[in-house]
Design a protein around this motif. Structure first.
Motif, PDB file in Angstrom:
ATOM      1  N   PRO A 193       0.848  -1.194   0.000  1.00 31.72           N
ATOM      2  CA  PRO A 193       0.000   0.000   0.000  1.00 31.72           C
ATOM      3  C   PRO A 193       0.885   1.246   0.000  1.00 31.72           C
ATOM      4  CG  PRO A 193      -0.243  -1.290   2.048  1.00 31.72           C
ATOM      5  CD  PRO A 193       0.964  -1.769   1.336  1.00 31.72           C
ATOM      6  N   TYR A 194       0.571   2.185  -0.862  1.00 28.81           N
ATOM      7  CA  TYR A 194       1.397   3.394  -0.909  1.00 28.81           C
ATOM      8  C   TYR A 194       0.524   4.629  -0.869  1.00 28.81           C
ATOM      9  CZ  TYR A 194       0.150   4.013  -5.868  1.00 28.81           C
ATOM     10  OH  TYR A 194      -0.545   4.206  -7.041  1.00 28.81           O
ATOM     11  N   ILE A 244       3.675   7.085  -6.511  1.00 27.72           N
ATOM     12  CA  ILE A 244       3.661   5.857  -7.306  1.00 27.72           C
ATOM     13  C   ILE A 244       5.066   5.297  -7.433  1.00 27.72           C
ATOM     14  CG2 ILE A 244       2.972   4.851  -9.517  1.00 27.72           C
ATOM     15  CD1 ILE A 244       1.076   7.231  -9.892  1.00 27.72           C
ATOM     16  N   ASP A 245       6.062   6.182  -7.471  1.00 26.41           N
ATOM     17  CA  ASP A 245       7.445   5.728  -7.649  1.00 26.41           C
ATOM     18  C   ASP A 245       7.918   4.844  -6.502  1.00 26.41           C
ATOM     19  OD1 ASP A 245       7.202   8.050  -6.052  1.00 26.41           O
ATOM     20  OD2 ASP A 245       9.296   8.604  -6.379  1.00 26.41           O
ATOM     21  N   ILE A 246       7.558   5.210  -5.279  1.00 26.07           N
ATOM     22  CA  ILE A 246       8.010   4.415  -4.135  1.00 26.07           C
ATOM     23  C   ILE A 246       7.249   3.094  -4.080  1.00 26.07           C
ATOM     24  CG2 ILE A 246       8.382   4.409  -1.651  1.00 26.07           C
ATOM     25  CD1 ILE A 246       8.493   7.407  -1.718  1.00 26.07           C
ATOM     26  N   GLY A 247       5.954   3.125  -4.437  1.00 30.83           N
ATOM     27  CA  GLY A 247       5.209   1.875  -4.535  1.00 30.83           C
ATOM     28  C   GLY A 247       5.835   0.931  -5.547  1.00 30.83           C
ATOM     29  N   ARG A 304      -1.457  -0.312   7.161  1.00 29.01           N
ATOM     30  CA  ARG A 304      -0.834   0.515   6.126  1.00 29.01           C
ATOM     31  C   ARG A 304       0.558   0.036   5.760  1.00 29.01           C
ATOM     32  NH1 ARG A 304      -3.270   5.235   3.724  1.00 29.01           N
ATOM     33  NH2 ARG A 304      -1.438   6.477   4.232  1.00 29.01           N
ATOM     34  N   GLU A 305       1.014  -1.063   6.309  1.00 22.55           N
ATOM     35  CA  GLU A 305       2.354  -1.549   6.048  1.00 22.55           C
ATOM     36  C   GLU A 305       2.357  -2.602   4.949  1.00 22.55           C
ATOM     37  OE1 GLU A 305       3.727  -3.000   9.768  1.00 22.55           O
ATOM     38  OE2 GLU A 305       4.406  -1.049  10.455  1.00 22.55           O
ATOM     39  N   ILE A 306       3.525  -2.821   4.371  1.00 22.37           N
ATOM     40  CA  ILE A 306       3.704  -3.895   3.401  1.00 22.37           C
ATOM     41  C   ILE A 306       3.340  -5.233   4.041  1.00 22.37           C
ATOM     42  CG2 ILE A 306       5.456  -5.194   2.113  1.00 22.37           C
ATOM     43  CD1 ILE A 306       6.988  -2.567   1.781  1.00 22.37           C
TER      44      ILE A 306
END
Length: 566
Positions: free
Chosen positions: A178-179, A300-303, A273-275
């Protein structure tokens, strides 16, 4: 007249004959194509223990078509293994075959065409033994609008159920990323990462630009850990929660505080909210999806970075340690050897990228404001701040508006004088004059480390605090020296670079992207990311009535076990 009639009759016969030849051609082509389709489907089956080329030849031989194909040149098997060698760890097989024949014409030879050529081409593949999926899901604040988050949850859970029902236990692993403004990772990953700027709350990484030029994630590389802070520049974000002993909200790195429920003390678990890395139990994954909450900006880049890294074998040591079979293990032991290397054939790799927006700005605290002692002192008993001006070696007492040679509370019990402006009235009029008032210093001053400062006080509040003696321009320059912003154009470039890497032939992974009622800029970016036009889904567009549930269902169907690709 008789001769003319004969000519007409001959023309009719010739045209009819040509039609017969064309019909024969189509009949033979359809027959050859049908047999070849069945042959490559059977040959591509991973349960097939015979040599795939032998399987294709056997099908054609039984139909008397074996002379129309060359076993060595017209049948291509990828990878170049057969039989028992290709079952299990390789996990995929592609069989491509081309057959050619010709037959003499019965009528068209009258016009100089003695033969017609027939060709059939077919490709089949099976590559869904083991599957690794990264679901990169947008949980930014806009997902609360128009029931989007609710619809996403339904669609994502249906997708999980669909994939789980169609794969063997232990073959399918699903990671959910989730990002929003950032991506939070679970505490179980902390021991496997080298991070600077430690804190007790924020589990995010400030990735450097060069890390978006690779899918790998060097676990030994030291990275900045995102501080728990609220960097937003607008005056409405000038808030301080230190007196209430609470942490800042609207934070850059989510710690699970549910703003919509008014929680600001971190009492709410941040697991929503964590991976969620490498899970197989559909019920557990769906429970996690149900708990997702939406707020924050869009990165979106970090996701994409985390989604790609969890498909890259550079993170294998971390996942192996998290899947060691102990009571504290957070990943099933079946996945101790994941992620496999890109394009190894050990597993099919899929990244599903979804957004309802477009990249927005993201802030980080610059050095030297990330750690070490700050120039701000806090008096907890009196709930007041003092700030230090190193150019004059003086301390500004903000609640009194005066300069002193020490922070307020550093000399408790000592007296100090302050000039106060009071209104004095006589018989006929009133006026203002200054009077000296003697006060006693109370409480105790404590110098705040920068991590402590940002944890409970927004950067904008500190900027306004320093404005008391710096002035607006200097305070603005100070703010710019503290916060480092990454803007949407840079983030778009990062996304494109990551998508190019993941979907490149060298990695052999698939990217499916879903623009869920996204603006044109976001939809264009996700269209670019998709492995092909058929891998991109535009949901909620006026030109179609596709729902997000249908998009996920279509993605699940396209990852089917066996499919004819051409």
């Amino acid at each position: 007249m008789t001769i003319f009639s004969c000519y007409i009759f001959l023309i009719i016969i010739a045209l009819g004959g040509i039609g017969v030849d064309v019909m024969r051609h189509e009949r033979d082509r359809a027959r050859l194509q049908g047999v070849l389709d069945r042959a490559v489907l059977a040959a591509a089956d991973l349960d097939q223990t015979q040599d795939p080329k032998d399987v294709v030849m056997d099908y054609l031989t039984k139909e008397g078509l074996q002379d129309y194909i060359d076993r060595d040149t017209d049948i291509i098997v990828t990878p170049e293994f057969s039989g028992e060698e290709n079952i299990g760890p390789l996990g995929y097989r592609i069989v491509e075959a081309t057959a050619r024949s010709s037959f003499p014409t019965q009528f068209m030879h009258l016009s100089g065409i003695d033969t017609l050529n027939v060709q059939a081409h077919s490709v089949a593949e099976e590559r869904i033994g083991e599957v690794e999926i990264s679901l990169v899901l947008d949980v930014s604040g806009s997902m609360n609008s128009y029931n989007r988050l609710v619809d996403l949850k339904v669609a994502a859970k249906n997708f999980v159920n669909q994939m789980s029902a169609n794969t063997r236990d232990g073959d399918l692993s699903i990671s959910i990323i989730p990002y929003a403004t950032q991506v939070s990772f679970p505490d179980s990953m902390l021991p496997h990462l080298s991070l600077s700027g430690q804190n007790d709350h924020a589990n995010c990484i400030n990735f450097s630009d060069d890390e978006f030029l690779t899918t790998s994630m060097d676990l030994g590389r030291e990275r900045e850990r995102t501080l728990h802070m609220s960097p937003w520049p607008w005056s409405s974000y000038a808030f301080d929660l230190r007196a209430e002993n609470k942490r800042v909200y609207y934070e850059m790195c989510d710690d699970g505080v549910l703003i919509e429920e008014g929680e600001t003390d971190g009492s709410v678990s941040r697991n929503n909210r964590e991976i969620l890395p490498f899970q197989k139990d559909a019920n557990a994954i769906n429970t996690y999806i149900d708990e997702l909450r939406a707020w924050g900006n869009t990165s979106i880049d970090i996701g994409m970075k985390w989604g790609a890294a969890l498909l890259d074998d550079s993170t294998a040591d971390m996942i192996s340690a998290m899947a060691d079979g102990s009571e504290s293990a957070t990943v099933p032991s079946e996945f101790a050897d994941r992620p496999s290397a890109y394009n190894s054939g050990d597993a099919m790799k899929v990244l599903v990228l979804m957004t309802d927006g477009a990249n927005t700005d993201q802030g980080a605290i610059k050095a030297p404001y990330r750690e070490g002692p700050s120039n701000i002192w806090w008096n907890g008993a009196e709930k007041v701040y003092s700030s230090y001006n190193d150019s004059t070696n003086q301390y500004f007492w903000h609640h009194e508006g005066i300069w002193q040679d020490h922070a307020y509370g550093a000399q408790p019990g000592s007296e100090y004088e302050i000039q106060t402006r009071v209104r004095v009235c006589g018989y006929y009029n009133c006026w203002y004059e200054y009077q000296t008032e003697t006060k006693e210093e109370g409480g105790n001053a404590a110098r705040l480390d920068y991590a402590e400062l940002w944890e409970q006080t927004s950067v904008r509040y500190v900027r306004n605090l320093l404005d008391d003696w710096m002035g607006s321009s200097a305070a603005g320059n100070w703010y710019n020296s503290v916060v480092d912003w990454t803007y949407n154009d840079t983030k778009d470039q990062r996304v494109r670079a990551m998508c190019d890497l993941v979907k490149s032939p060298e990695r052999g992974a698939y990217i499916y992207s879903i623009a869920f009622e996204a603006p044109e800029s976001g939809a264009t970016l996700l269209d670019y990311c998709a492995s092909s036009d058929n891998h991109f889904y535009k949901v909620g567009d006026a030109s179609n009535e596709l729902t997000i549930d249908e998009a996920f269902s279509s993605i699940g169907s396209s990852i089917r076990k066996l499919r004819l690709t051409q």
